[in-house]
Design a protein around this motif. Structure first.
Motif, short mmCIF file in Angstrom:
data_model
loop_
_atom_site.label_atom_id
_atom_site.label_comp_id
_atom_site.label_asym_id
_atom_site.label_seq_id
_atom_site.Cartn_x
_atom_site.Cartn_y
_atom_site.Cartn_z
N PRO A 120 39.96 26.11 112.01
CA PRO A 120 40.63 25.22 112.97
C PRO A 120 40.92 23.86 112.34
N PRO A 121 41.86 23.13 112.85
CA PRO A 121 42.18 21.80 112.30
C PRO A 121 40.95 20.90 112.29
N GLY A 122 40.73 20.24 111.18
CA GLY A 122 39.58 19.36 111.02
C GLY A 122 38.32 20.05 110.59
N VAL A 123 38.34 21.37 110.41
CA VAL A 123 37.17 22.14 110.00
C VAL A 123 37.42 22.69 108.60
N THR A 124 36.43 22.58 107.74
CA THR A 124 36.56 23.05 106.36
C THR A 124 36.01 24.47 106.25
N LEU A 164 30.87 31.31 111.74
CA LEU A 164 30.09 30.20 112.29
C LEU A 164 30.31 28.91 111.51
N GLU A 165 30.44 29.01 110.17
CA GLU A 165 30.72 27.81 109.39
C GLU A 165 32.09 27.23 109.71
N ALA A 166 33.03 28.10 110.09
CA ALA A 166 34.39 27.64 110.41
C ALA A 166 34.61 27.65 111.92
N ALA A 167 33.56 27.45 112.70
CA ALA A 167 33.68 27.44 114.17
C ALA A 167 34.46 26.20 114.62
N PRO A 168 35.17 26.30 115.73
CA PRO A 168 35.94 25.14 116.22
C PRO A 168 35.01 24.02 116.69
N THR A 169 35.53 22.85 116.70
CA THR A 169 34.76 21.69 117.18
C THR A 169 34.63 21.75 118.70
N SER A 170 33.75 20.91 119.22
CA SER A 170 33.54 20.86 120.68
C SER A 170 34.80 20.42 121.41
N ALA A 171 35.58 19.55 120.80
CA ALA A 171 36.82 19.10 121.44
C ALA A 171 37.83 20.24 121.54
N GLN A 172 37.88 21.08 120.51
CA GLN A 172 38.84 22.18 120.51
C GLN A 172 38.44 23.28 121.49
N SER A 173 37.14 23.47 121.70
CA SER A 173 36.69 24.50 122.64
C SER A 173 36.43 23.96 124.03
N LYS A 174 36.79 22.68 124.29
CA LYS A 174 36.51 22.06 125.59
C LYS A 174 37.20 22.78 126.76
N PRO A 175 38.42 23.26 126.62
CA PRO A 175 39.02 23.97 127.77
C PRO A 175 38.20 25.17 128.21
N ALA A 209 43.52 33.07 132.32
CA ALA A 209 44.80 33.66 131.89
C ALA A 209 45.62 32.66 131.10
N GLY A 210 45.55 31.38 131.50
CA GLY A 210 46.27 30.36 130.75
C GLY A 210 45.72 30.12 129.37
N LEU A 211 44.45 30.48 129.14
CA LEU A 211 43.84 30.35 127.81
C LEU A 211 44.00 31.62 126.98
N ALA A 212 44.85 32.56 127.43
CA ALA A 212 45.15 33.80 126.71
C ALA A 212 43.91 34.65 126.54
N GLU A 248 51.87 33.21 130.97
CA GLU A 248 51.94 33.34 129.51
C GLU A 248 50.94 32.35 128.91
N GLY A 249 49.78 32.84 128.56
CA GLY A 249 48.71 31.96 128.11
C GLY A 249 48.86 31.56 126.64
N LYS A 250 48.11 30.53 126.30
CA LYS A 250 48.07 30.04 124.91
C LYS A 250 46.64 29.70 124.57
N THR A 251 46.14 30.32 123.52
CA THR A 251 44.75 30.09 123.15
C THR A 251 44.56 28.70 122.57
N PRO A 252 43.47 28.04 122.91
CA PRO A 252 43.23 26.69 122.35
C PRO A 252 42.65 26.72 120.95
N LEU A 253 42.23 27.90 120.50
CA LEU A 253 41.58 28.02 119.19
C LEU A 253 42.56 28.65 118.22
N VAL A 254 43.23 27.83 117.45
CA VAL A 254 44.22 28.29 116.48
C VAL A 254 43.77 27.84 115.09
N ASP A 255 43.73 28.80 114.16
CA ASP A 255 43.32 28.48 112.80
C ASP A 255 44.47 27.89 112.00
#
Length: 971
Positions: free
Chosen positions: A478-482, A843-854, A875-878, A922-929
């Motif tokens: 995810p953005p901001g994650v190494t 787990l090392e590349a897990a999204p941040t709390s802000a990205q998984s907040k929805p 449904a909106g979160l796909a 038509e949902g859109k996932t908040p967790l995009v790599d």
């Protein structure tokens, strides 16, 4: 007055001298042969005395001997003039090739005159006369009967216009060099002789071949004049093949007479002297002449395919040279190919040779070497080289080696010579026996883990399905994650270890024998006694099991246990004192940096500790000398190779306590137990902590000796460093499994070095202590075999979901499953499962709390009883399914049952599942790599450069390729 024979011409054995005249056994009329010999010399003072002796011993001798000197700066001209019956020496330029030098000699002195019908020959007027040209190098020596046997074969086969001898190694060796020569259409020279093959008469049958070597070539005068001699565009190398190819095309047969023996030094090909007639590199010249010979003589219909073949072959060899750190070899490859193609000389040669064509290519096709045979021989050479390296590695000393030092004498096993060879080899190589036992034991201990599925544990996530998925995961986050650096390295391991699943199986289940083999590579550098070395490697391998790394599925510790001895061996190579002016080894420094990068990626805490030790040791221990700079370079290289993971570790120091493979391993350590801390045994290890007590006691006793060695102190330093790191990591709440393994490894090294010092002692106390050490290792090995490596580690499916939820993640559906777990305390945890579920590195590349907040907001609302909008929000979160593994919280289950947009789906007993209605949204996932392509490119480039600098340098040699195809006779 006839010249006197030089002293020392008894170089040849009496068996080489003719005893009587040999007539044609077929009874054909005798033929008068007139032979003109031409010797071409260039800086040949080292070999010409042998040639002079050989010419004195010849019977019969040539009718005329012509010598040509090509600008030699040593005594070559004087030695040529001293040969028996030689004409005045002809001097030409140093840039004159062999064929042109022969032509100049014949222009100056001409062929030998034909004898008169009257005179000393009596009936010569009634005998047919055949004129011959015999070509000799200055670094060859014909046997006394060589010319006689060549002429005898010429008498028996008058249709053959070119004859060649059997070449053996200079000066009087039985090793064969050539019995005829051929080539493939790819330009590969094929001699028909296996490497190191001895002359036992196996090739002593005259036959037709494509060509013969110019060293000892006998050519009929009419053939020489019809072909106009050697091609002047080939000053040396491949001129003989070109001449034989042209002779075969013109209808003249080329034969080999194995009874005629010529000894050849091959001085130009082996680099023993500078090349005559050219300033180019020998390798470049050989490749260019190979291309020219094929292009000038091959059928026109094959030229496009041949050019493509040359291009691909040049590309592959260039890559090999670059990997071998010999860029000049790659330059030679391309200059040879492009220079030959663009020069255009081969096109004119093709026009000139059309006049000679009398035999179609199909009639002489059988004389050429087949490409498939050349490929097979290349594979045989590679296999032979690898086998030789393995034999050198296993054999500490040759069986007949003279012992020169007391320590080496102490390690030499005394074995009765009347025992079988296999038993003597096993006694001399105890580690071979120990390693085989470890390998078999690894299979036995993994008996409950063999089968279908993937390896899993609480600390090990399933491996990726294939290399493609692992390659994507290595650079996606995810953005901001190494993304973790070890995933890219694990991809490299998987590429050579049968995929991600195969690599996991080998690195985990085979960790004991692999770690033992790596430890043996380190101990052989400073432990001389073979029994001590075998015990040390075996004990080190078993330490991986006693540490719990295998049974708990800690992939990072298993990889670190294999890499750590290799890093130690590289550091030892850099830091050891040599009796040479240049100290250290840059190749070892590059390899040490690679090993350190693997340690930092798989076990960050252990890698950081080793990096600090190496940096401090390089600066203060070795001083800022060459060796110290090399160690510091290794540390810097190791940190650079795992970028940007290094930056992420600096920003989040709490990640140092993690290991590669799965969830955080912060619980792995001594806990609050002092015995576990002092013995280096983590909580949950398969063996009790007191298994390590005998090893520690023996290591302590070794310190009481007055003759301690520095490697014992280094072992104790490693153990204390591991203990210090364990204390710090435990207090900071991180895992310390790899650091506790370092403690055990240090004790093993200390005991192995102490054993090496006192192993031959006859004192009862010493023998008793060593007996305790062996007994402890045997008990540990038995416990390993009986208990096995299963436990927390098990084999099963990659996902703990119903089958229909697993298949729903596959294309084209690509559905997402929200797995929710609610603890008894009311806290809810979730994981979004898609594309095969959580895998290594997730787990090392897990999204941040802000990205998984929805998602967390929706779950928080559900935990409070729900608002009725959660179905639409999901449904909106796909999200396609919501799954609750057992035990299911009844309140949460009732809330989900009451939500609109959620339909109860089938599930296993104790579980619950709901289908989310996405038909209207038509949902859109908040967790995009996000794929880190730039870091991947530069990281891959850096690793390639580092690996290239680790490889041994490739040498350019004009090697005479071997094979089995010059012996073929199309008849």
């Amino acid at each position: 007055m006839e010249q006197e024979a030089p002293a020392g011409w008894e170089f040849f054995d009496s068996v080489d001298f003719p005893t009587d005249h040999i007539d044609d056994p077929m009874g054909r009329p005798r033929v008068r042969h007139v032979v003109t010999a031409v010797v071409v010399g260039h800086e040949g003072a080292a070999w010409l005395p042998r040639l002079s002796e050989a010419l004195w011993a010849l019977n019969p001798r040539p009718d005329r001997l012509i010598a040509v000197d090509t600008g030699s700066t040593d005594e070559t001209a004087e030695l040529l003039a001293a040969m028996p019956g030689v004409e005045p020496v002809v001097s030409v330029s140093a840039r004159t090739g062999f064929g042109v030098a022969v032509a100049r000699g014949l222009e100056t002195h001409g062929f030998a005159p034909i004898p008169s019908a009257v005179g000393p020959y009596g009936d010569d007027g009634h005998m047919p006369v055949v004129e011959w040209l015999w070509l000799l190098h200055d670094d060859c020596a014909p046997a006394p009967r060589a010319l006689e046997q060549l002429l005898l074969q010429a008498t028996m086969s008058p249709k053959t216009g070119v004859w060649g001898p059997k070449l053996r190694l200079w000066p009087r060796d039985r090793e064969l060099l050539e019995v005829g020569v051929t080539t493939s259409l790819g330009g590969r020279r094929d001699t028909g002789i296996e490497n190191g093959e001895l002359d036992q008469g196996q090739h002593d049958q005259p036959r037709n071949v494509l060509a013969v070597s110019s060293a000892g070539m006998l050519v009929r005068r009419d053939v020489w004049e019809a072909l106009r001699g050697f091609d002047p565009r080939l000053p040396m190398f491949r001129d003989d093949i070109d001449f034989g190819w042209r002779a075969s095309r013109a209808g003249y047969q080329v034969g080999v007479a194995p009874d005629a023996v010529v000894y050849h030094a091959q001085a130009a090909a082996t680099g023993e002297r500078a090349l005559a007639g050219t300033r180019r590199h020998a390798y470049q010249l050989d490749r260019a002449h190979a291309y020219y010979t094929v292009l000038a003589n091959a059928p026109g219909k094959l030229l496009p395919l041949l050019m493509l073949r040359f291009l691909l072959g040049t590309l592959m060899r260039s890559v090999w040279f670059l990997l071998g750190k010999t860029p000049s070899g790659a330059v030679d490859e391309w200059t040879a190919l492009l220079g030959t193609l663009l020069a255009g000389g081969w096109t004119q040669a093709r026009k000139n040779r059309r006049k000679l064509d009398k035999v179609p290519y199909e009639d002489i096709k059988g004389l050429f070497s087949r490409s498939v045979h050349a490929l097979r021989h290349n594979l045989e050479e590679t296999t032979s080289t690898i086998s030789e390296r393995i034999r050198e590695a296993w054999a500490d000393e040759p069986e007949e080696q003279v012992v020169t030092t007391a320590r080496r004498a102490k390690s030499t096993a005394r074995v009765a010579v009347d025992q079988p060879r296999w038993r003597r080899q096993l006694i001399r190589r105890p580690f071979l026996v120990a390693w085989v036992v470890l390998a078999i034991g690894a299979v036995i201990s993994a008996r409950d883990l063999i089968g279908g599925g993937v390896l899993r544990s609480q600390l090990l996530l399933p491996a990726h399905e294939n290399l493609s998925a692992l390659w994507h995961a290595a650079a996606a986050a995810p953005p901001g994650v190494t993304p973790p650096a070890w995933l890219a390295q694990f991809w490299a391991f998987s590429a050579v270890l049968f995929g991600p699943t195969g690599a996991t199986n080998i690195l985990l289940l085979g960790a004991v024998p692999l770690a033992g083999l790596a430890a043996w590579a380190l101990l052989r550098a400073f432990v001389v006694d073979r029994m001590a070395r075998a015990w040390g490697a075996t004990a080190y391998g078993l330490a991986v099991f006693t540490n719990g790394a295998i049974t708990q599925g800690r992939l990072g510790t298993c990889v670190a246990a294999i890499v750590l001895p290799l890093l130690g061996a590289a550091v030892h190579t850099v830091a050891r004192r040599r009796r040479v002016v240049v100290q250290g080894s840059w190749r070892a420094a590059w390899f040490a940096g690679i090993c350190l990068a693997v340690l930092i990626a798989f076990t960050p805490a252990l890698g950081l500790l080793v990096a600090v030790i190496l940096a401090v040791g390089g600066v203060f221990g070795l001083g800022w000398r060459r060796q110290g700079r090399q160690l510091v370079f290794s540390v810097v290289l190791g940190l650079l190779l795992v970028l940007p993971w290094t930056i992420d570790l600096a920003r989040h120091p709490w990640k140092l306590g993690r290991e590669a493979g799965g969830p955080p391993t912060t619980a792995i350590g001594p806990g609050d137990s002092l015995p576990h801390l002092l013995t280096g045994t983590p909580i949950g290890a398969p063996t009790p902590w007191w298994f390590a007590v005998p090893l520690i006691l023996v290591a302590l006793l070794s310190l009481l000796r007055s003759s301690r060695q520095r490697y014992e102190l280094l072992g104790w330093f490693a153990a204390l460093a591991g203990l210090t790191g364990t204390l710090i990591s435990s207090r900071l709440g991180g895992g310390s499994g790899p650091l506790m393994f370092l403690m055990t490894a240090g004790w093993v090294i200390a005991v192995a070095v102490a054993w090496d010092s006192v192993g031959k002692s006859t004192e009862i106390i010493v023998q008793g202590v060593l007996g305790i050490v062996l007994l402890t290792s045997v008990v540990t090995a038995g416990f390993w075999l009986v208990r096995g490596t299963d436990g927390p580690l098990w084999r099963g499916p990659a996902q703990d979901l119903p089958a229909y939820l697993v298949s729903a993640q596959d294309p084209p559906d690509d559905q997402s499953i929200l797995v929710v777990r609610k603890s008894p305390g009311g806290q809810m945890r979730f994981s979004l499962v898609k594309d095969g579920g959580p895998r290594m590195g997730s787990l090392e590349a897990a999204p941040t709390s802000a990205q998984s907040k929805p998602i967390t907001d929706v779950l928080a609302t559900l935990g409070g009883g729900g608002s009725g909008e959660e179905g639409r929000q999901l449904a909106g979160l796909a999200i396609d399914y919501v799954y609750l593994p057992g035990p299911v919280d009844p309140t949460l289950q009732a809330t989900l049952d009451s939500l609109p947009g959620l339909t109860r789906a089938s599930a296993d007993d104790g579980d619950a599942s709901w289908l989310v209605d996405r038909s209207k949204i038509e949902g859109k996932t908040p967790l995009v790599d996000q794929t880190h392509s730039v870091w991947r490119f530069f990281g891959l480039l850096a690793w390639i450069i580092a690996l290239v600098f680790c490889l041994p340098t490739v040498r350019r040699t004009v090697a005479v390729p071997q094979g089995t195809h010059a012996r073929r006779d199309p008849r």
